[in-house]
Structures are given as structure tokens and as C-alpha cells.
Design a protein around this motif. Structure first.
Motif, short mmCIF file in Angstrom:
data_model
loop_
_atom_site.label_atom_id
_atom_site.label_comp_id
_atom_site.label_asym_id
_atom_site.label_seq_id
_atom_site.Cartn_x
_atom_site.Cartn_y
_atom_site.Cartn_z
N ALA A 56 0.91 -1.36 0.11
CA ALA A 56 0.02 -0.11 0.13
C ALA A 56 0.73 1.30 -0.05
O ALA A 56 0.24 2.49 -0.18
CB ALA A 56 -0.70 0.03 0.99
N LEU A 57 2.21 1.06 0.25
CA LEU A 57 2.93 2.35 0.53
C LEU A 57 3.80 2.62 -0.77
O LEU A 57 4.60 3.54 -1.11
CB LEU A 57 3.97 2.38 1.51
N ARG A 58 3.89 1.59 -1.90
CA ARG A 58 4.57 1.56 -2.81
C ARG A 58 3.85 2.24 -4.00
O ARG A 58 2.62 2.03 -4.39
CB ARG A 58 5.12 -0.02 -3.31
N ASN A 59 4.50 3.04 -5.12
CA ASN A 59 4.09 3.32 -6.07
C ASN A 59 4.22 2.49 -7.19
O ASN A 59 5.04 1.71 -6.89
CB ASN A 59 4.91 4.75 -6.69
N PRO A 60 3.80 2.47 -8.44
CA PRO A 60 3.88 1.58 -9.31
C PRO A 60 5.40 1.38 -9.81
O PRO A 60 5.51 0.17 -10.28
CB PRO A 60 3.01 2.21 -10.58
N ASP A 61 6.12 2.25 -9.77
CA ASP A 61 7.53 2.02 -10.14
C ASP A 61 8.30 1.44 -8.98
O ASP A 61 9.46 1.21 -8.92
CB ASP A 61 8.10 3.31 -10.68
N GLY A 62 7.69 1.01 -7.71
CA GLY A 62 8.23 0.47 -6.76
C GLY A 62 8.98 1.45 -5.57
O GLY A 62 9.45 1.05 -4.51
N SER A 63 8.72 3.07 -5.83
CA SER A 63 9.28 3.74 -4.94
C SER A 63 8.24 4.02 -3.92
O SER A 63 7.23 3.55 -3.86
CB SER A 63 9.66 5.13 -5.74
N VAL A 64 8.75 4.72 -2.81
CA VAL A 64 7.73 4.80 -1.65
C VAL A 64 6.77 6.11 -1.99
O VAL A 64 7.20 7.09 -2.46
CB VAL A 64 8.53 5.30 -0.36
N ASN A 65 5.58 5.93 -1.60
CA ASN A 65 4.32 6.97 -1.93
C ASN A 65 4.60 7.96 -0.82
O ASN A 65 4.08 7.68 0.44
CB ASN A 65 3.26 6.48 -1.90
N LYS A 66 5.04 9.06 -0.96
CA LYS A 66 5.26 10.31 -0.04
C LYS A 66 4.19 10.69 0.48
O LYS A 66 4.10 11.25 1.67
CB LYS A 66 6.48 11.17 -0.65
N GLU A 67 3.11 10.83 -0.42
CA GLU A 67 1.93 11.40 0.09
C GLU A 67 1.20 10.53 1.05
O GLU A 67 0.45 11.16 2.28
CB GLU A 67 0.82 11.64 -1.04
N ILE A 68 1.32 9.26 0.92
CA ILE A 68 0.65 8.25 2.27
C ILE A 68 1.54 8.48 3.40
O ILE A 68 0.73 8.40 4.33
CB ILE A 68 0.63 6.75 1.62
N LEU A 69 2.75 8.66 3.15
CA LEU A 69 3.63 8.60 4.41
C LEU A 69 3.32 10.00 5.16
O LEU A 69 3.22 9.85 6.35
CB LEU A 69 5.13 8.46 4.30
N ALA A 70 3.01 11.14 4.34
CA ALA A 70 2.61 12.33 4.76
C ALA A 70 1.62 12.50 5.70
O ALA A 70 1.15 12.92 6.83
CB ALA A 70 2.65 13.61 3.79
N ALA A 71 0.48 11.63 5.17
CA ALA A 71 -0.85 11.33 5.95
C ALA A 71 -0.64 10.74 7.08
O ALA A 71 -1.66 10.82 7.87
CB ALA A 71 -1.91 10.78 4.77
N ARG A 72 0.22 9.92 7.19
CA ARG A 72 0.51 9.22 8.58
C ARG A 72 1.51 9.79 9.32
O ARG A 72 1.89 9.46 10.50
CB ARG A 72 1.28 7.87 8.35
N GLY A 73 1.90 11.16 9.16
CA GLY A 73 2.75 11.99 10.07
C GLY A 73 4.10 11.56 9.71
O GLY A 73 5.03 11.84 10.64
N MET A 74 4.67 10.84 8.84
CA MET A 74 6.22 10.55 8.69
C MET A 74 6.81 11.16 7.32
O MET A 74 5.98 11.40 6.12
CB MET A 74 6.16 9.03 8.39
N THR A 75 7.95 10.95 7.33
CA THR A 75 8.81 11.50 6.00
C THR A 75 9.47 10.27 5.45
O THR A 75 9.36 9.24 6.11
CB THR A 75 9.97 12.57 6.61
#
Length: 626
Positions: free
Chosen positions: A111-130
Motif C-alpha cells: 500500500a506504500l509503494r508507487n507503481p515504479d516501486g518507490s515509496v509513496n510520500k503522500e501516504i507517508l505524509a498522511a501518516r505523519g512520516m517523512t
């Protein structure tokens, strides 16, 4: 039995292993000379309770605030600390490349991965994480995993040992039984007042109430601010006029067309030829409009619609190229256009139907407008109001009335517990608010809590009016419950007495038959037989042939009389055997992993409080707070 499975939530890491905190707090565990403090345990346990509340909304969270589960939390902290110490000792780590590979491969991070395998920063930001903080946490988790992974993934189970384990797991026995159910004896028992008092005294902890407080509280949010400043009708009408498109049903048209295709940059002769063909077809369909579909199927050069008689179905304004769009939205149903030139060639358009364009009246959307515009106005005011709210509840901490008067808020009342009930919603379900309510200063001095943010644009403050500490409820308060429990206990005792008499008779003549019979196995357990009964059947000693045994059914259910006749071998190629092999192998690997972990605890001289110790500390904390 309720099993609470909490994911790992604290990662100390290799560096974190060497830096501990809070030397003045009480120590509840020690790993390699480094303490784990009571304050650290309390913080971790609150985090687990909050996590449980989010993951299992229907769970009775009172169960989570117990010495037993505090001990589980402590064990989790000790485990993290032991693994961190081992990683530090063995110089374990995870490279950047390996960390990236593990992140891309682990399903739990899908759920945290973008299609290219990188981390989805928007989802992390919504969870209060960088992304940097997440990478550090992930690195620490994978580092700790390595400590036990080497043992669990290299375990080799010998064939003889595996077969012995399979035989024990899948053993099946032919048996007979007679159940003496406690429920059948309820009408034969009549507990006395002395019985009730004795039971209440013996099981006092069962009747312990949780800490609770009567509070008054106020909430600042957008709805409260919107109610204070209703928007005038003139402002609503202005907003309505500025946003008419939002209250108008989008216009759509359904059309048929015939296309004679010719590129826009084609030679003039080619364009003239295409235009002449289109004009001839236009004359034909105007003469006989009903033939439009047939003509389109025969002559249209649009591959997408020709086979459907040129039907383009319904489409909205702007969906087609501009000249086509302007022409079709200027027509009336049934009309046939002049030739329309586009970059695709020449079109003949027949408008079939029109829909949309209806506008909702101001009166129809007035209530919706009032809410929307009111919230917009409230949103612009919220930051200023929130600052006022925070300052007033702090500076005038002996009452909530000043902030109620100043910001025109509603003062509410409620009875709350330190841990909210599963069905609690809204602000009163906030762990942060409840922590503030039951803080020592709030309870002792009846002062306002600080302003607590319980959600987006939602701020709450509370004040304790009355506080009731945890206590054992008097017999008079719980008499009905005690009566039910004593009756069940006495009925179970009668059932056991008669069952044991029947067992004695059966032992004297083991050839007698019992009323029920069947194959008893752990794999396909009979739902009528509790686990204690199944276990008694499979543990019975058959070395001298059939044997009579008895078993308490547990939980005041009654008593079982059993006649275990023989062990029944499984057939070759048994499907259960094939399914169980990997299960046994995994269980063995887990057992070896836990044995290795136990050796690590000894290596790092782990000491930790027992469940009873934690219960005592919790009691001392309550006394201090009160």
C-alpha cells in the motif's frame, strides 16, 4: 480467550541501544545493564491500546488495560531491546540497496509503494512520516529481523522426529462418552446469602470497576464556528450566482454522424472531391432522414461508429473537436446539420436527443449553500479561534465558562473511563484527551485540561467534576451477576459429582457402553467435546487396553465420562498428513527460534517484572494520583 496481536511499533536500532533515558523512573526490566523504565512501558502500552482501537473497533478495550497485557507489552519491549543488543554485538546492518529490495518485495508494504516501486510520500505524509524517517524505521526493523532469521530459516527437521510430531498431532482414537452438562443441574441449586458473600470475597478482582470520571467538556470545530456566524441570504445568493455551473445539470447530446475522411493538409483536389461526396450524401439524408443510419453504415469512414449507423451515444460539451462541438450544441433534436469541416474531414450530423441543462433553484440548494459557505467562513476563522481557545482554557484553568461565553460554545457533560468503550465515537474516543482528563493535576485539582487536538480542525478541553478510582464493587451492586456465577459453579459441581459416580461404575465394568461414540482427533474435533475432553482422550494410557477416564469440561460446563477404546492408525497417503508436514516444520522452526531468543535473554542477563509486579506498580500509581 481474546488474543490481541499487536504489530511491532518501537524500533530501538543499533544506535538506540546505547542511549537510554529517564534514570529517575522506576525500572521494570533490565537488558544487559540497560533499564526499561515504567514511563516507557506506559507510553508503549497506550500506543498499543490506541492501535488495537483502530484495528478492532468492536473490541472491549477494558481488556487491554490489564496487568497481563501490560506484561505482554513489556515482553515486546524486552524483545526489541535484546534483538537490538544482539545486532549491535554482531555488527548487523542493512545496506541501501538491500533495503530498497526488501521494501519492494515485502507484501506488507504494498500500500506504500508507487507503481515504479518507490515509496509513496503522500501516504507517508498522511501518516505523519517523512520518507527519511520511514527509511530509518524500516532499516531498524530489517536489522532486528536478521537476528532470528538465521535460526528460523536454517532449521532442519529429521524425518524420524518429524514423523513423531505428526503422529502426536494427528493421532485419532475410537472413544465413547457421556456428558454431564452443568446447565441440566441449574434447577437443582439454590445458593444462600453466605454462598454469594463467600464467592464475592474470593473473586473480588472479577468485580473490580475501572477508573471513571464525570466531566464537562467543550469542543471547538468548524461547525461550532459556523453556527456563531450565519451567512446572510444576500451572501448566499452571490455565491450561488458565482457558481451556477455547480448547480446546473451538465448538458449532453446524442448524435449520429457520417464522416468523409480527408486530412486538413490534403491537396485541394482531394478536399474538393471529399466535399462533393459529402454534399451528395447530405442531400440524400435530408431528402429521407430515416435513411441516415443506413447511409452512415454504407458510406461513413469513421471506423468507430459506422457499423452502429453513425451513433456516437451521449457526450458532453467539449468532448468533441471544437467545430463539431459548436455545431451539435447549436442544433435541435431531429435536425441534420450542414457540412461541418474538422481536421478529420467533412461531417454530416443528425441530432438524436438532448438532455441536461436543468438548473437547481436557489431555494432548492439554500441549505446546502449555508453549510458550505458557513464552513468556508469558519475555516478562515479557525486558526484565530483555536489560539483563543487554547489560551483561555490554560489561563483560566478553574472553569470552562469563560471560553464557553467568549466563543459561544456548548458545554457538554459525560462519564468517561481511562480506556474508551469499543462503541465510543468522536472526541471522547481520543486517547490523548482521556490521558489529559486522568492526569494527576486534572483529577486532583479539578483544573481544565490543556486544549487537545482530537481531529482535523477539532480542539477539545475538559474538566473533571467527579472522579471515582478503580475499586471492587460491593456485593449489593453486583448481586445478580454473583448469583448467576454461583449457580453455574454449584451446578457444575453437581454435574461433576454424578459424572464421577458414573466413572467409578464404568471403571468397575469397562465393557459397558456409553451413549455417544466417535473418532476423536485434534484435527477434526467434535464441537460437542471441549479441548480438555479431547486432550483427555488422546492422553489416556492404552497400554492395557480400553480404559475409562473422566475430564472436567472447563468453564463450569460440566463433566465428561470417557471410554477410550483404541488408537486408530491413519491410512497411507492420508491428506491430513500431507497438509500437516509444513505446519510441523514451521512450528519446529519457531520453537528453535524461541529457544535461541531465550538463550539471548540469558546472555544479556535480562530481568523483568512479573504480571503481579506490574499490577502492584499500577496500584501504587493510582494511590499516588489520588
Amino acid at each position: 480467550m481474546v488474543l490481541l496481536i499487536f504489530p511491532s511499533f518501537v524500533f530501538f536500532g543499533v544506535q538506540g541501544y546505547t542511549s537510554m533515558r529517564d534514570n529517575e523512573a522506576k525500572t521494570v526490566a533490565d537488558v544487559d545493564g540497560q533499564p526499561i523504565k515504567l514511563a516507557e512501558l506506559e507510553t508503549a502500552h497506550r500506543q498499543q491500546i490506541e492501535m488495537a482501537r483502530r484495528q478492532m473497533p468492536n473490541l472491549d478495550l477494558k481488556l487491554a488495560d490489564s496487568p497481563e497485557l501490560r506484561h505482554d507489552t513489556l515482553e515486546g519491549l524486552v524483545r526489541e531491546r535484546v534483538l537490538a543488543a544482539t545486532a549491535f554485538r554482531d555488527h548487523l546492518g542493512v545496506s541501501d540497496d538491500r533495503l530498497a529490495r526488501l521494501f519492494r518485495a515485502d507484501p506488507q508494504f504494498a500500500a506504500l509503494r508507487n507503481p515504479d516501486g518507490s515509496v509513496n510520500k503522500e501516504i507517508l505524509a498522511a501518516r505523519g512520516m517523512t520518507s527519511e524517517g520511514f527509511a530509518q524505521e524500516l532499516r531498524q526493523e530489517f536489522t532486528l529481523r536478521q537476528v532470528l532469521m538465521a535460526v528460523g530459516t536454517t532449521t532442519v527437521l529429521g524425518q524420524r522426529i518429524q514423523q513423531q510430531a505428526l503422529d502426536a498431532l494427528l493421532e485419532q482414537r475410537d472413544a465413547q462418552w457421556q456428558l454431564f452438562l452443568a446447565e441440566d443441574y441449574l434447577d437443582k441449586v439454590s445458593p444462600t446469602e453466605a454462598d454469594l458473600a463467600a464467592y464475592h470475597q474470593k473473586h473480588a478482582e472479577r468485580f473490580r470497576s475501572t477508573e471513571e470520571a464525570d466531566i464537562e467538556w467543550v469542543q471547538l470545530d468548524l461547525d461550532a464556528l459556523a453556527r456563531q456566524n450565519p451567512v446572510s441570504e444576500d451572501e448566499l445568493r452571490k455565491y450561488y450566482e458565482q457558481n451556477l455551473s455547480r448547480y446546473t445539470v451538465a448538458e449532453e447530446r446524442r448524435a449520429n454522424h457520417i464522416l468523409i475522411s480527408v486530412p486538413k493538409d490534403a491537396p485541394a483536389a482531394d478536399r474538393d472531391k471529399a466535399k462533393a461526396q459529402a454534399e451528395a450524401l447530405l442531400a440524400e439524408v435530408r431528402k429521407n432522414p430515416a435513411s441516415f443510419g443506413d447511409v452512415a453504415r454504407k458510406h461513413s469512414q469513421d471506423p468507430g461508429s459506422a457499423s452502429r449507423g453513425g451513433d456516437l451515444d451521449f457526450f458532453g460539451r467539449g468532448a468533441m473537436t471544437k467545430p463539431f462541438d459548436e455545431a451539435v450544441f447549436a442544433m435541435k433534436p431531429g435536425e441534420i446539420s450542414n457540412l461541418v469541416s474538422t481536421e478529420f474531414g467533412y461531417h454530416i450530423i443528425q441530432l438524436v436527443a438532448a438532455r441536461g441543462g436543468e438548473r437547481k433553484s436557489f431555494d432548492a440548494v439554500k441549505e446546502e449553500l449555508a453549510k458550505e459557505v458557513g464552513r468556508q467562513v469558519a475555516q478562515r476563522r479557525y486558526a484565530e479561534a483555536a489560539e483563543q481557545f487554547s489560551n483561555m482554557v490554560y489561563e483560566q484553568s478553574d472553569s470552562l465558562q469563560p471560553v464557553v461565553d467568549k466563543l459561544k460554545l456548548e458545554r457538554r457533560t459525560a462519564t468517561v473511563h481511562r480506556t474508551p468503550a469499543a462503541d465510543t465515537k468522536g472526541a471522547l474516543a481520543s486517547a490523548k484527551l482521556l490521558e489529559a482528563v486522568f492526569a494527576a493535576d486534572t483529577v486532583r485539582n479539578k483544573r481544565n485540561t490543556e486544549a487537545v487536538e482530537v481531529g482535523p480542525n477539532q480542539m477539545v478541553a475538559a474538566r473533571v467534576v467527579a472522579h471515582r478510582p478503580e475499586r471492587v464493587r460491593a456485593l449489593a451492586e453486583v448481586k445478580a451477576q454473583v448469583m448467576e456465577l454461583v449457580r453455574a459453579e454449584q451446578a457444575a459441581a453437581l454435574a461433576a459429582k454424578e459424572g464421577q459416580q458414573r466413572l467409578a461404575s464404568l471403571k468397575a465394568n469397562v465393557a459397558e457402553n456409553l451413549p455417544q461414540s466417535g473418532m476423536v482427533t485434534r484435527v477434526q474435533a467434535d464441537p460437542a467435546l471441549p479441548p480438555t475432553v479431547t486432550d483427555a482422550v488422546l492422553r489416556a494410557d492404552l497400554s492395557k487396553g480400553a480404559v475409562a477416564v473422566g475430564a472436567d469440561m472447563g468453564a463450569n460446563q460440566g463433566y465428561a465420562v470417557l471410554k477410550v477404546i483404541q488408537r486408530v492408525p491413519r491410512q497411507a497417503g492420508d491428506a491430513d498428513m500431507a497438509r500437516a508436514r509444513p505446519i510441523v516444520s514451521r512450528a519446529w522452526a519457531e520453537a528453535e527460534t524461541e529457544a535461541y531468543y531465550a538463550s539471548l535473554k540469558r546472555r544479556f542477563k535480562v530481568t523483568q517484572h512479573s504480571t503481579a509486579d506490574l499490577a502492584k506498580l499500577a496500584g501504587q500509581k493510582e494511590e499516588k494520583n489520588n
